[in-house]
Design a protein around this motif. Structure first.
Motif, short mmCIF file in Angstrom:
data_model
loop_
_atom_site.label_atom_id
_atom_site.label_comp_id
_atom_site.label_asym_id
_atom_site.label_seq_id
_atom_site.Cartn_x
_atom_site.Cartn_y
_atom_site.Cartn_z
N PRO A 1 -0.61 -1.15 -4.04
CA PRO A 1 -0.69 -0.55 -5.50
C PRO A 1 0.91 0.55 -4.88
O PRO A 1 1.68 1.25 -5.40
CB PRO A 1 -1.55 0.96 -5.02
CG PRO A 1 -2.12 0.16 -3.82
CD PRO A 1 -1.49 -1.22 -3.92
N GLN A 2 1.08 1.26 -2.97
CA GLN A 2 2.22 1.75 -2.60
C GLN A 2 2.67 0.55 -1.57
O GLN A 2 2.55 1.05 -0.25
CB GLN A 2 1.63 2.79 -2.40
CG GLN A 2 1.18 4.14 -2.99
CD GLN A 2 0.59 4.76 -2.70
OE1 GLN A 2 -0.32 4.82 -1.90
NE2 GLN A 2 1.07 6.17 -3.22
N LEU B 1 -14.90 -7.26 6.59
CA LEU B 1 -14.70 -5.70 6.44
C LEU B 1 -14.25 -5.42 5.16
O LEU B 1 -13.72 -5.84 4.54
CB LEU B 1 -13.33 -5.13 7.45
CG LEU B 1 -13.50 -3.71 7.44
CD1 LEU B 1 -15.07 -2.65 8.40
CD2 LEU B 1 -11.93 -3.31 8.43
N LEU B 2 -15.52 -4.12 4.38
CA LEU B 2 -14.66 -3.98 3.06
C LEU B 2 -13.71 -2.73 3.52
O LEU B 2 -14.34 -1.50 3.46
CB LEU B 2 -16.20 -3.77 2.06
CG LEU B 2 -15.95 -3.20 0.89
CD1 LEU B 2 -15.50 -4.56 0.12
CD2 LEU B 2 -17.13 -2.82 0.30
N ALA B 3 -12.44 -3.08 2.55
CA ALA B 3 -11.69 -2.03 3.32
C ALA B 3 -10.63 -1.80 2.31
O ALA B 3 -10.15 -2.99 1.94
CB ALA B 3 -11.03 -1.83 5.11
N ASP B 4 -10.07 -1.35 2.50
CA ASP B 4 -8.55 -1.07 1.64
C ASP B 4 -6.97 -0.86 2.35
O ASP B 4 -7.44 -0.66 3.15
CB ASP B 4 -8.12 0.48 0.66
CG ASP B 4 -6.94 0.66 -0.16
OD1 ASP B 4 -6.27 -0.36 0.18
OD2 ASP B 4 -6.81 1.64 -0.75
N VAL B 5 -6.29 -1.94 2.46
CA VAL B 5 -5.36 -2.10 3.61
C VAL B 5 -4.23 -0.84 3.53
O VAL B 5 -3.82 -0.34 4.82
CB VAL B 5 -4.43 -3.88 3.30
CG1 VAL B 5 -5.39 -4.36 3.50
CG2 VAL B 5 -4.08 -3.40 1.80
N GLY B 6 -5.06 -0.17 2.89
CA GLY B 6 -4.18 1.25 2.61
C GLY B 6 -4.28 2.55 3.41
O GLY B 6 -4.21 3.02 3.71
#
Length: 199
Positions: free
Chosen positions: A121-122, A94-99
């Motif tokens: 990043p956060q 899955l191309l996704a941001d873990v945020g």
């Protein structure tokens, strides 16, 4: 995409093609860390920041054919390397941001995250997002195939007290993000912090 996320993506895009060949001996460490998670046949697990998917074979073996393995990463080149290595057979890439995961709340039993924390990043907000998708009582494994001191030496830098992965920093960070740390190991041969999703 934020500047921090773009920086992470650029960093890993530049390294994706030869990532596995740079660290050819990490496989057993990944398998040992997965074994400590206590996954069961049929469990649903996310590999967060999966990179080239080195955790996917042991995760698939742990949850069996009835289980679900999802692997999310921000960097297309890393996912392409996972496909070239044949690891897409062991889980959904899955191309996704873990945020901001495109997953339902409490839809998973566990999250495995190798080398992820120092690239968030956060961190508090991002770990809270991982907690959102895991059921109460589910597991989080924060892993690296070498410990903090060995990694710093490899990178030619010094350890700092502000490192998020020190136990005094990581424990409260997890706690405020919906997790309770249950074990912490920072040895030359591995870093592994396990946590349970609070109810």
């Amino acid at each position: 995409m934020s500047d921090e996320r773009e920086h992470v993506q650029e960093f890993f895009t530049a390294r994706a093609a030869d990532w596995d060949s740079r660290f050819p001996d990490d496989g057993p460490a990944f398998a040992a860390a997965v074994a400590e998670m206590g996954l069961r046949e049929g469990d649903r697990v996310l590999d967060a920041g999966c990179g080239t998917g080195r955790a996917l074979p042991p995760l698939r073996a742990a949850v069996g054919p009835a289980g679900v393995v999802v692997a999310a990463d921000l960097t297309p080149a890393m996912l392409e390397a996972a496909v070239r290595a044949g690891r897409d057979r062991d889980g959904w890439l899955l191309l996704a941001d873990v945020g901001a995961l495109p997953l339902q709340a409490e839809s998973l039993d566990a999250v495995f995250a190798a080398g992820l924390v120092s690239h968030l990043p956060q961190p508090s907000q991002n770990l809270r997002e991982l907690a959102r998708v895991v059921r109460p009582g589910g597991t989080l494994a924060l892993f690296h195939p070498v410990g903090r001191a060995a990694l710093a030496a490899r990178q030619g830098r010094r350890l700092t007290p502000g490192d998020l992965r020190t136990e005094p920093n990581l424990r409260p960070l997890l706690s405020e993000s919906g997790w309770r740390m249950t074990s912490y190991a920072d040895e030359d041969a591995r870093f592994l912090a396990l946590a349970v999703r609070e109810g």
